[in-house]
Enzyme design. Structure first.
Site, PDB file in Angstrom:
ATOM      1  N   HIS A   1       0.844  -1.199   0.000  1.00 39.50           N
ATOM      2  CA  HIS A   1       0.000   0.000   0.000  1.00 39.50           C
ATOM      3  C   HIS A   1       0.872   1.239   0.000  1.00 39.50           C
ATOM      4  O   HIS A   1       1.919   1.251   0.647  1.00 39.50           O
ATOM      5  CB  HIS A   1      -0.935   0.015   1.226  1.00 39.50           C
ATOM      6  CG  HIS A   1      -2.122   0.884   1.014  1.00 39.50           C
ATOM      7  ND1 HIS A   1      -2.085   2.233   1.235  1.00 39.50           N
ATOM      8  CD2 HIS A   1      -3.359   0.600   0.538  1.00 39.50           C
ATOM      9  CE1 HIS A   1      -3.261   2.739   0.923  1.00 39.50           C
ATOM     10  NE2 HIS A   1      -4.051   1.776   0.495  1.00 39.50           N
TER      11      HIS A   1
ATOM     12  N   ASP B   1      -8.002  -5.331  -0.672  1.00 40.50           N
ATOM     13  CA  ASP B   1      -8.418  -6.196  -1.779  1.00 40.50           C
ATOM     14  C   ASP B   1      -8.138  -7.674  -1.542  1.00 40.50           C
ATOM     15  O   ASP B   1      -8.710  -8.523  -2.224  1.00 40.50           O
ATOM     16  CB  ASP B   1      -7.720  -5.770  -3.078  1.00 40.50           C
ATOM     17  CG  ASP B   1      -8.346  -4.517  -3.658  1.00 40.50           C
ATOM     18  OD1 ASP B   1      -9.572  -4.386  -3.573  1.00 40.50           O
ATOM     19  OD2 ASP B   1      -7.611  -3.671  -4.185  1.00 40.50           O
TER      20      ASP B   1
HETATM   21  N1  ACO Z   1       4.001  -7.736  -4.679  1.00 42.60           N
HETATM   22  C1  ACO Z   1       5.330  -7.768  -4.820  1.00 42.60           C
HETATM   23  N2  ACO Z   1       6.108  -6.673  -4.681  1.00 42.60           N
HETATM   24  C2  ACO Z   1       5.495  -5.516  -4.378  1.00 42.60           C
HETATM   25  C3  ACO Z   1       4.114  -5.432  -4.216  1.00 42.60           C
HETATM   26  C4  ACO Z   1       3.347  -6.596  -4.367  1.00 42.60           C
HETATM   27  N3  ACO Z   1       2.025  -6.573  -4.224  1.00 42.60           N
HETATM   28  N4  ACO Z   1       3.793  -4.166  -3.906  1.00 42.60           N
HETATM   29  C5  ACO Z   1       4.929  -3.488  -3.881  1.00 42.60           C
HETATM   30  N5  ACO Z   1       5.954  -4.296  -4.184  1.00 42.60           N
HETATM   31  C6  ACO Z   1       7.353  -3.931  -4.260  1.00 42.60           C
HETATM   32  C7  ACO Z   1       7.606  -3.222  -5.599  1.00 42.60           C
HETATM   33  O1  ACO Z   1       7.947  -4.120  -6.618  1.00 42.60           O
HETATM   34  C8  ACO Z   1       8.726  -2.284  -5.237  1.00 42.60           C
HETATM   35  O2  ACO Z   1       9.923  -3.027  -5.193  1.00 42.60           O
HETATM   36  P1  ACO Z   1      11.291  -2.391  -5.721  1.00 42.60           P
HETATM   37  O3  ACO Z   1      11.524  -1.189  -4.840  1.00 42.60           O
HETATM   38  O4  ACO Z   1      12.272  -3.499  -5.539  1.00 42.60           O
HETATM   39  O5  ACO Z   1      11.047  -2.002  -7.143  1.00 42.60           O
HETATM   40  C9  ACO Z   1       8.396  -1.867  -3.810  1.00 42.60           C
HETATM   41  O6  ACO Z   1       7.632  -2.937  -3.261  1.00 42.60           O
HETATM   42  C10 ACO Z   1       7.604  -0.573  -3.763  1.00 42.60           C
HETATM   43  O7  ACO Z   1       6.414  -0.757  -4.533  1.00 42.60           O
HETATM   44  P2  ACO Z   1       5.704   0.340  -5.391  1.00 42.60           P
HETATM   45  O8  ACO Z   1       4.921  -0.322  -6.476  1.00 42.60           O
HETATM   46  O9  ACO Z   1       6.687   1.404  -5.808  1.00 42.60           O
HETATM   47  O10 ACO Z   1       4.749   0.971  -4.289  1.00 42.60           O
HETATM   48  P3  ACO Z   1       3.606   1.993  -4.563  1.00 42.60           P
HETATM   49  O11 ACO Z   1       3.400   2.736  -3.324  1.00 42.60           O
HETATM   50  O12 ACO Z   1       3.881   2.773  -5.791  1.00 42.60           O
HETATM   51  O13 ACO Z   1       2.361   1.065  -4.911  1.00 42.60           O
HETATM   52  C11 ACO Z   1       0.646  -0.479  -4.703  1.00 42.60           C
HETATM   53  C12 ACO Z   1       1.421   0.652  -4.011  1.00 42.60           C
HETATM   54  C13 ACO Z   1       0.183  -0.022  -6.089  1.00 42.60           C
HETATM   55  C14 ACO Z   1      -0.579  -0.802  -3.861  1.00 42.60           C
HETATM   56  C15 ACO Z   1       1.557  -1.714  -4.821  1.00 42.60           C
HETATM   57  O14 ACO Z   1       1.882  -2.189  -3.541  1.00 42.60           O
HETATM   58  C16 ACO Z   1       0.951  -2.802  -5.661  1.00 42.60           C
HETATM   59  O15 ACO Z   1       1.086  -2.782  -6.889  1.00 42.60           O
HETATM   60  N6  ACO Z   1       0.225  -3.793  -5.029  1.00 42.60           N
HETATM   61  C17 ACO Z   1      -0.444  -4.832  -5.781  1.00 42.60           C
HETATM   62  C18 ACO Z   1      -1.742  -4.305  -6.359  1.00 42.60           C
HETATM   63  C19 ACO Z   1      -2.794  -4.077  -5.296  1.00 42.60           C
HETATM   64  O16 ACO Z   1      -2.997  -4.884  -4.419  1.00 42.60           O
HETATM   65  N7  ACO Z   1      -3.485  -2.934  -5.406  1.00 42.60           N
HETATM   66  C20 ACO Z   1      -4.558  -2.564  -4.483  1.00 42.60           C
HETATM   67  C21 ACO Z   1      -4.107  -1.481  -3.559  1.00 42.60           C
HETATM   68  S1  ACO Z   1      -5.385  -1.063  -2.399  1.00 42.60           S
HETATM   69  C22 ACO Z   1      -6.502  -0.246  -3.311  1.00 42.60           C
HETATM   70  O17 ACO Z   1      -6.183   0.487  -4.212  1.00 42.60           O
HETATM   71  C23 ACO Z   1      -7.890  -0.429  -3.069  1.00 42.60           C
END
Ligand code: ACO
Length: 371
Positions: A257, A308
């Site tokens: 998140h 989610d």
């Molecule tokens: N699985 C694996 N790795 C992850 C995940 C995940 N679900 N989420 C974050 N990471 C990793 C990223 O790959 C990144 O790694 P890196 O630094 O080595 O490149 C690091 O953690 C930071 O992640 P970001 O994507 O930059 O974090 P951001 O704050 O931009 O994104 C988000 C948050 C979009 C929720 C992200 O965690 C994600 O894509 N999760 C999966 C999709 C999801 O569940 N979305 C629903 C969110 S809740 C809602 O909107 C209702």
């Protein structure tokens, strides 16, 4: 000029609709844990729009008013039947149908406060009717009209299935709606605010928000969680599946998140609901698999489940088709979008940030025939 990728940590507006402070989510100061345990969804919508909990009388008339707006123009139902139902995702259908609703509302462009409040009521009431109607039409069934006297949660399940739901389903669905209603300046809410800050209309604001919610990094994740669980199929295969996903650097849907780093306060409620509901349906495997995925992702990546993750097995246990999970998110979140839209109109200024230019400098014009 300095930039923050994805506007992380940027405070873009003031708002009194909801807050996330030190990992605690509140709607107008009420802790989400209290609301999840005690509130009806209608009370929450009233709270978000009026900044107070309703009295019994206020709640009754609010519910009646909502119910009175729940039918959609027949033209909308006819249009739903013309969509390419075997190809179109229900979120795309919803986005299009909500945009179409504006064409059948004479006051769509009336920007008065009273009209905007009325349109908020209509949208809150009609979105469930559209979602359920489309869900049925694509299965060759006729839409079921909303029924007077049913709660918001009960009416949704009634319109979807054509029969009145049991108390356990109503209670669980109501709680899920309460948990999804608002969430500060999430991507779809920000989209809605940007849209109406141009003084565009309420329908445009909600239509844009649906488009943003549809994405897999936002509301679209819940459907993908269920796809992952179905793909895995059995608890014994969880470890290798997740390890392969890690090796391929794939994101595990339903984890991580932008704001919460110590856990999403909504997830524990959904986890418990998942445990109870899967037990009742005799399909505890969805819960057991989810828990094992949770353990691995938390331990190995330090990422915690978001709203989610467990909502997927909750909706599945309620017998809801997987591609309706995200539209159901919209059924609830439209309440928050509308609260933010009304708040934006009340204290508006165009939202127009800047971009740091990183393209080439001072290019010389080359005539078309010389390129
Ligand atoms: N699985 C694996 N790795 C992850 C995940 C995940 N679900 N989420 C974050 N990471 C990793 C990223 O790959 C990144 O790694 P890196 O630094 O080595 O490149 C690091 O953690 C930071 O992640 P970001 O994507 O930059 O974090 P951001 O704050 O931009 O994104 C988000 C948050 C979009 C929720 C992200 O965690 C994600 O894509 N999760 C999966 C999709 C999801 O569940 N979305 C629903 C969110 S809740 C809602 O909107 C209702």
């Amino acid at each position: 000029m300095s930039t923050t990728k994805g506007l992380e940590g940027v405070v873009a507006t003031t708002s009194s609709v909801s807050s996330i402070i030190d990992g605690v989510l509140t709607y107008y100061g009420y802790n989400i844990d209290d609301l999840a345990d005690h509130a009806s969804f209608e009370e929450v919508v009233y709270l978000l729009w009026n900044h107070k909990l309703p009295t019994k009388d206020e709640l009754n008339s609010f519910q009646k008013e909502l119910n009175g707006y729940a039918s959609v123009p027949d033209e909308i139902l006819q249009q739903l039947k013309t969509y390419p139902i075997d190809k179109v995702h229900p979120m795309a259908a919803l986005r299009t149908a909500v945009s179409n609703l504006a064409l059948f509302d004479d006051e769509a462009d009336d920007t008065s406060k009273e009209s905007n409040r009325r349109k908020a009521m209509k949208l809150q009431a009609q979105i469930p009717t559209i979602v359920t109607a489309f869900g049925r039409i694509r299965e060759g069934k006729e839409p079921v009209a909303p029924k007077e006297g049913l709660s918001f949660a009960a009416n949704f399940l009634y319109m979807l299935n054509g029969e009145e739901p049991d108390e356990i389903s109503i209670k669980a669905f109501n709680k899920a709606l309460v948990l999804h209603a608002d969430h500060e300046l999430n991507a779809s809410t920000f989209t809605a605010r940007v849209c109406v800050a141009t003084l565009s209309d309420v329908y445009s604001g909600v239509t844009s928000a649906i488009g943003a919610l549809k994405g897999p990094l936002h509301g679209g994740a819940n459907e993908r969680v269920m796809a992952m669980l179905s793909d895995i199929g059995d608890e014994s295969k969880v470890d290798s599946y997740i390890q392969t996903a890690f090796d391929n650097k794939e994101k595990i849907m339903g984890f991580g998140h932008r704001v919460y780093k110590n856990g999403d306060p909504r997830a524990k409620h959904l986890r418990e609901m998942s445990r109870q509901l899967t037990k009742i349906t005799g399909e505890s495997k969805w819960y057991d698999m989810s828990v094992r995925i949770d353990e691995i992702v938390t331990n190995e990546k330090g990422l915690l489940p978001n709203v989610d993750f467990y909502s997927a097995s909750v909706y599945h246990s309620l017998g809801i088709k997987h591609d309706l999970f995200t539209p159901i998110f919209a059924v609830s979140r439209v309440s928050g979008w509308l609260a933010h839209i009304l708040e934006q109109y009340d204290n508006n200024r165009l939202i127009r940030p800047r971009a740091e230019y990183v393209g080439p400098d001072k290019q010389d014009w080359i005539r078309l025939e010389d390129r």
